[in-house]
Design a protein around this motif. Structure first.
Motif, PDB file in Angstrom:
ATOM      1  N   TRP A 328       0.832  -1.203   0.000  1.00  0.00           N
ATOM      2  CA  TRP A 328       0.000   0.000   0.000  1.00  0.00           C
ATOM      3  C   TRP A 328       0.869   1.257   0.000  1.00  0.00           C
ATOM      4  CZ3 TRP A 328      -4.849   1.175  -0.983  1.00  0.00           C
ATOM      5  CH2 TRP A 328      -5.337   2.426  -0.576  1.00  0.00           C
ATOM      6  N   GLU A 329       1.926   1.222   0.757  1.00  0.00           N
ATOM      7  CA  GLU A 329       2.856   2.349   0.801  1.00  0.00           C
ATOM      8  C   GLU A 329       3.399   2.638  -0.592  1.00  0.00           C
ATOM      9  OE1 GLU A 329       6.091   2.652   3.985  1.00  0.00           O
ATOM     10  OE2 GLU A 329       7.196   1.904   2.250  1.00  0.00           O
ATOM     11  N   ARG A 330       3.781   1.570  -1.305  1.00  0.00           N
ATOM     12  CA  ARG A 330       4.322   1.753  -2.652  1.00  0.00           C
ATOM     13  C   ARG A 330       3.282   2.304  -3.616  1.00  0.00           C
ATOM     14  NH1 ARG A 330       9.766   0.843  -3.265  1.00  0.00           N
ATOM     15  NH2 ARG A 330      10.496   0.060  -1.253  1.00  0.00           N
ATOM     16  N   LEU A 331       2.050   1.885  -3.484  1.00  0.00           N
ATOM     17  CA  LEU A 331       0.993   2.401  -4.356  1.00  0.00           C
ATOM     18  C   LEU A 331       0.807   3.903  -4.177  1.00  0.00           C
ATOM     19  CD1 LEU A 331      -2.004  -0.115  -4.375  1.00  0.00           C
ATOM     20  CD2 LEU A 331      -0.469   0.465  -6.257  1.00  0.00           C
ATOM     21  N   ASN A 332       1.066   4.405  -3.002  1.00  0.00           N
ATOM     22  CA  ASN A 332       0.785   5.804  -2.673  1.00  0.00           C
ATOM     23  C   ASN A 332       2.025   6.690  -2.658  1.00  0.00           C
ATOM     24  OD1 ASN A 332      -2.249   6.188  -1.546  1.00  0.00           O
ATOM     25  ND2 ASN A 332      -1.528   4.104  -1.125  1.00  0.00           N
ATOM     26  N   ASP A 333       3.176   6.152  -3.051  1.00  0.00           N
ATOM     27  CA  ASP A 333       4.428   6.897  -2.900  1.00  0.00           C
ATOM     28  C   ASP A 333       4.989   7.329  -4.252  1.00  0.00           C
ATOM     29  OD1 ASP A 333       6.618   7.922  -1.346  1.00  0.00           O
ATOM     30  OD2 ASP A 333       7.807   6.288  -2.191  1.00  0.00           O
ATOM     31  N   PHE A 334       5.427   8.583  -4.333  1.00  0.00           N
ATOM     32  CA  PHE A 334       5.998   9.134  -5.567  1.00  0.00           C
ATOM     33  C   PHE A 334       7.251   9.951  -5.255  1.00  0.00           C
ATOM     34  CE2 PHE A 334       1.408   8.816  -5.957  1.00  0.00           C
ATOM     35  CZ  PHE A 334       1.273   8.027  -7.088  1.00  0.00           C
ATOM     36  N   TRP A 335       8.106   9.422  -4.405  1.00  0.00           N
ATOM     37  CA  TRP A 335       9.235  10.230  -3.944  1.00  0.00           C
ATOM     38  C   TRP A 335      10.157  10.646  -5.078  1.00  0.00           C
ATOM     39  CZ3 TRP A 335      14.461   9.148  -4.146  1.00  0.00           C
ATOM     40  CH2 TRP A 335      14.838   7.842  -4.477  1.00  0.00           C
ATOM     41  N   THR A 336      10.388   9.767  -6.052  1.00  0.00           N
ATOM     42  CA  THR A 336      11.305  10.125  -7.131  1.00  0.00           C
ATOM     43  C   THR A 336      10.756  11.281  -7.965  1.00  0.00           C
ATOM     44  OG1 THR A 336      10.308   8.341  -8.434  1.00  0.00           O
ATOM     45  CG2 THR A 336      12.382   7.843  -7.333  1.00  0.00           C
ATOM     46  N   LEU A 337       9.437  11.295  -8.170  1.00  0.00           N
ATOM     47  CA  LEU A 337       8.841  12.383  -8.940  1.00  0.00           C
ATOM     48  C   LEU A 337       8.790  13.679  -8.124  1.00  0.00           C
ATOM     49  CD1 LEU A 337       5.963  10.609 -10.871  1.00  0.00           C
ATOM     50  CD2 LEU A 337       8.331  11.027 -11.565  1.00  0.00           C
ATOM     51  N   ARG A 338       8.610  13.563  -6.822  1.00  0.00           N
ATOM     52  CA  ARG A 338       8.650  14.765  -5.979  1.00  0.00           C
ATOM     53  C   ARG A 338      10.031  15.407  -6.047  1.00  0.00           C
ATOM     54  NH1 ARG A 338       4.143  15.205  -2.796  1.00  0.00           N
ATOM     55  NH2 ARG A 338       2.942  13.309  -2.395  1.00  0.00           N
ATOM     56  N   TRP A 339      11.056  14.557  -6.015  1.00  0.00           N
ATOM     57  CA  TRP A 339      12.414  15.103  -6.109  1.00  0.00           C
ATOM     58  C   TRP A 339      12.594  15.871  -7.416  1.00  0.00           C
ATOM     59  CZ3 TRP A 339      17.323  12.319  -4.078  1.00  0.00           C
ATOM     60  CH2 TRP A 339      17.187  12.067  -2.713  1.00  0.00           C
ATOM     61  N   ARG A 340      12.171  15.282  -8.509  1.00  0.00           N
ATOM     62  CA  ARG A 340      12.422  15.904  -9.819  1.00  0.00           C
ATOM     63  C   ARG A 340      11.575  17.153 -10.038  1.00  0.00           C
ATOM     64  NH1 ARG A 340      13.995  14.318 -15.293  1.00  0.00           N
ATOM     65  NH2 ARG A 340      12.661  15.337 -16.852  1.00  0.00           N
ATOM     66  N   TYR A 341      10.270  17.045  -9.779  1.00  0.00           N
ATOM     67  CA  TYR A 341       9.367  18.113 -10.183  1.00  0.00           C
ATOM     68  C   TYR A 341       9.076  19.136  -9.084  1.00  0.00           C
ATOM     69  CZ  TYR A 341       8.615  15.208 -14.272  1.00  0.00           C
ATOM     70  OH  TYR A 341       8.806  14.460 -15.423  1.00  0.00           O
ATOM     71  N   GLN A 342       9.239  18.758  -7.820  1.00  0.00           N
ATOM     72  CA  GLN A 342       8.975  19.704  -6.747  1.00  0.00           C
ATOM     73  C   GLN A 342      10.254  20.239  -6.114  1.00  0.00           C
ATOM     74  OE1 GLN A 342       6.277  17.412  -4.241  1.00  0.00           O
ATOM     75  NE2 GLN A 342       4.497  18.126  -5.378  1.00  0.00           N
ATOM     76  N   LEU A 343      11.271  19.386  -6.000  1.00  0.00           N
ATOM     77  CA  LEU A 343      12.552  19.823  -5.429  1.00  0.00           C
ATOM     78  C   LEU A 343      13.569  20.183  -6.498  1.00  0.00           C
ATOM     79  CD1 LEU A 343      12.945  17.136  -2.589  1.00  0.00           C
ATOM     80  CD2 LEU A 343      11.878  19.408  -2.472  1.00  0.00           C
ATOM     81  N   HIS A 344      13.238  19.907  -7.761  1.00  0.00           N
ATOM     82  CA  HIS A 344      14.141  20.181  -8.881  1.00  0.00           C
ATOM     83  C   HIS A 344      15.499  19.495  -8.683  1.00  0.00           C
ATOM     84  CE1 HIS A 344      11.084  23.029 -10.079  1.00  0.00           C
ATOM     85  NE2 HIS A 344      11.190  23.628  -8.903  1.00  0.00           N
ATOM     86  N   ASP A 345      15.422  18.276  -8.203  1.00  0.00           N
ATOM     87  CA  ASP A 345      16.605  17.469  -7.919  1.00  0.00           C
ATOM     88  C   ASP A 345      16.484  16.184  -8.736  1.00  0.00           C
ATOM     89  OD1 ASP A 345      18.535  15.753  -6.861  1.00  0.00           O
ATOM     90  OD2 ASP A 345      18.311  16.542  -4.829  1.00  0.00           O
ATOM     91  N   ARG A 346      17.387  15.982  -9.677  1.00  0.00           N
ATOM     92  CA  ARG A 346      17.266  14.869 -10.615  1.00  0.00           C
ATOM     93  C   ARG A 346      18.124  13.660 -10.249  1.00  0.00           C
ATOM     94  NH1 ARG A 346      16.272  17.028 -16.737  1.00  0.00           N
ATOM     95  NH2 ARG A 346      14.701  18.604 -16.233  1.00  0.00           N
ATOM     96  N   ARG A 347      18.705  13.654  -9.084  1.00  0.00           N
ATOM     97  CA  ARG A 347      19.587  12.541  -8.744  1.00  0.00           C
ATOM     98  C   ARG A 347      18.846  11.208  -8.634  1.00  0.00           C
ATOM     99  NH1 ARG A 347      22.152  14.433  -3.416  1.00  0.00           N
ATOM    100  NH2 ARG A 347      20.130  15.476  -3.294  1.00  0.00           N
ATOM    101  N   ALA A 348      17.557  11.229  -8.428  1.00  0.00           N
ATOM    102  CA  ALA A 348      16.801   9.981  -8.299  1.00  0.00           C
ATOM    103  C   ALA A 348      16.152   9.549  -9.608  1.00  0.00           C
ATOM    104  CB  ALA A 348      15.730  10.138  -7.220  1.00  0.00           C
ATOM    105  N   ASP A 349      16.354  10.291 -10.682  1.00  0.00           N
ATOM    106  CA  ASP A 349      15.679   9.979 -11.938  1.00  0.00           C
ATOM    107  C   ASP A 349      15.947   8.550 -12.397  1.00  0.00           C
ATOM    108  OD1 ASP A 349      14.723  12.535 -11.943  1.00  0.00           O
ATOM    109  OD2 ASP A 349      15.659  13.143 -13.838  1.00  0.00           O
ATOM    110  N   ALA A 350      17.190   8.087 -12.255  1.00  0.00           N
ATOM    111  CA  ALA A 350      17.540   6.755 -12.752  1.00  0.00           C
ATOM    112  C   ALA A 350      16.795   5.649 -12.022  1.00  0.00           C
ATOM    113  CB  ALA A 350      19.055   6.539 -12.634  1.00  0.00           C
ATOM    114  N   GLN A 351      16.311   5.943 -10.818  1.00  0.00           N
ATOM    115  CA  GLN A 351      15.611   4.933 -10.033  1.00  0.00           C
ATOM    116  C   GLN A 351      14.119   4.857 -10.358  1.00  0.00           C
ATOM    117  OE1 GLN A 351      16.633   4.747  -5.879  1.00  0.00           O
ATOM    118  NE2 GLN A 351      18.321   6.184  -6.152  1.00  0.00           N
ATOM    119  N   PHE A 352      13.604   5.879 -11.018  1.00  0.00           N
ATOM    120  CA  PHE A 352      12.160   5.945 -11.232  1.00  0.00           C
ATOM    121  C   PHE A 352      11.587   4.768 -12.013  1.00  0.00           C
ATOM    122  CE2 PHE A 352       8.618   7.362 -14.000  1.00  0.00           C
ATOM    123  CZ  PHE A 352       7.640   7.419 -13.015  1.00  0.00           C
TER     124      PHE A 352
END
Length: 375
Positions: A328-352
């Motif tokens: 359920w946690e995974r269904l509701n989690d978008f941390w990699t996209l938050r990093w890219r689009y809200q924090l403007h941090d692309r270091r997690a892009d490869a994991q998405f």
């Protein structure tokens, strides 16, 4: 102490970068901006010698680490920065826990004490700690044999049972007088209505991103796909869980060093806290074993989970419930996209790609995954 892995590993867990040796960032001298006050610190650690080189090995959202070479040897210097965990009392509690775990024979790297017996040095309002340097490599689940998977599960089970010994029962004061308690944030399950709003906001940001690229197209596809999955499975939201015991809080490949086939050191105890233990076991498996396409090798998961249950004294029902909550946690989690689009941090892009695919695959293979953890 090895290089830290705080760069790309948020609490919800995500498949980290492939295993790699310590010290892989470009060299940078101790006089670079943000470098620690090495001279001041070493005067407190009189046994550590004179500084020769200080090279950063991590620089993440939480803390920073440096490989410090002196006339007496090599050390890991940790600079604690995260506001939630970087105060002297919290760091000292983590240190006491690792010292006690080390005394019990667990593979950890406790901090070194300075000339006055302190393990936390506060300079310029920042907390620092000096650890022994541990040579080793990180290994993900793809690099582990079935026997290695069993050893991994056994190790985490031993950590959980040992933490209960050294930290005290939940709700009671621990051996050092620190109170126990309940980590409410970790125990609450995500509300799908909040997730729907988050999805809408992320889609808006994705569609506004310029120039639009293939990552944006995949992100929008996965967000719409996830919204449809949540709409179908919203009635499966799990109830709030009670914290069951003390956990490492961030157990994943970049926080575990291997020497050969054997674990040499569990590092980065900043998120030590009271949370459901079995959930950490499931979450760790999802990080260690996820494949690039989002699948989990269920044979390895089963070997790991059985070893964990034996070492931790957990039963299949506990792991089944934990697997449901982490799904359920995974269904509701978008941390990699938050990093890219809200924090403007692309270091997690490869994991998405793997992170987003895992939730879809897990939903499709729900019963098989549950059986692997609980059977």
């Amino acid at each position: 102490m090895p290089r830290s892995s705080e760069t790309l590993a948020p609490p919800t867990g995500a498949p980290p970068s492939p295993a790699r040796p310590v010290g892989v960032l470009p060299p940078r001298t101790a006089t670079a901006p943000g470098a620690p006050p090495v001279g001041v610190l070493l005067r407190r650690y009189r046994h550590a010698g004179e500084p020769l080189a200080c090279v950063p090995v991590t620089e993440g959202l939480l803390n920073r680490g440096f490989r410090l070479t002196t006339t007496r040897g090599t050390y890991f210097l940790k600079q604690h920065l995260d506001a939630a965990t970087a105060d002297r009392a919290t760091v000292a509690r983590q240190h006491r826990a690792t010292q006690r775990l080390h005394a019990l024979g667990l593979p950890v790297a406790p901090p070194l004490a300075d000339a006055r017996g302190r393990t936390v040095a506060v300079v310029g309002g920042r907390c620092y700690a000096l650890h022994p340097w541990v040579e080793g490599r990180h290994r993900d689940g793809g690099q582990l044999t079935t026997g290695g998977c069993r050893r991994l599960g056994t190790l985490l089970g031993q950590v959980h049972t040992a933490l209960d010994r050294v930290m005290g029962a939940p709700g009671a004061a621990g051996p050092d007088g620190a109170p126990g308690g309940r980590d409410a944030d970790a125990c609450a399950s995500a509300d799908p209505q909040d997730t729907f709003r988050a999805i809408d906001e992320l889609i808006r940001l994705v569609r506004a991103h310029r120039p639009r690229d293939s990552f944006d197209a995949l992100a929008e596809h996965r967000l719409r796909e996830r919204r449809a999955l949540l709409d179908r499975h919203a009635h499966h939201r799990p109830p709030a869980a009670s914290a069951a015991g003390w956990v490492h809080g961030d157990f994943h490949p970049l926080n575990l060093l291997y020497r050969g086939a054997e674990p040499a050191a569990i590092v980065d105890w900043d998120r030590l806290g009271l949370r459901p233990r079995a959930e950490e076991a499931v979450r760790a498996a999802a990080i260690f074993f996820v494949r690039p396409g989002g699948e989990l090798p269920l044979g390895k998961v089963r070997a790991y989970a059985r070893a964990y249950r034996r070492a931790a004294g957990a039963d299949g029902a506990e792991l089944a419930a934990a697997a449901h909550r982490v799904w359920w946690e995974r269904l509701n989690d978008f941390w990699t996209l938050r990093w890219r689009y809200q924090l403007h941090d692309r270091r997690a892009d490869a994991q998405f790609p793997a992170v987003s695919a895992l939730a879809v695959w897990w939903t499709r293979e729900y019963e098989a995954v549950r059986e692997a953890f609980a059977g």
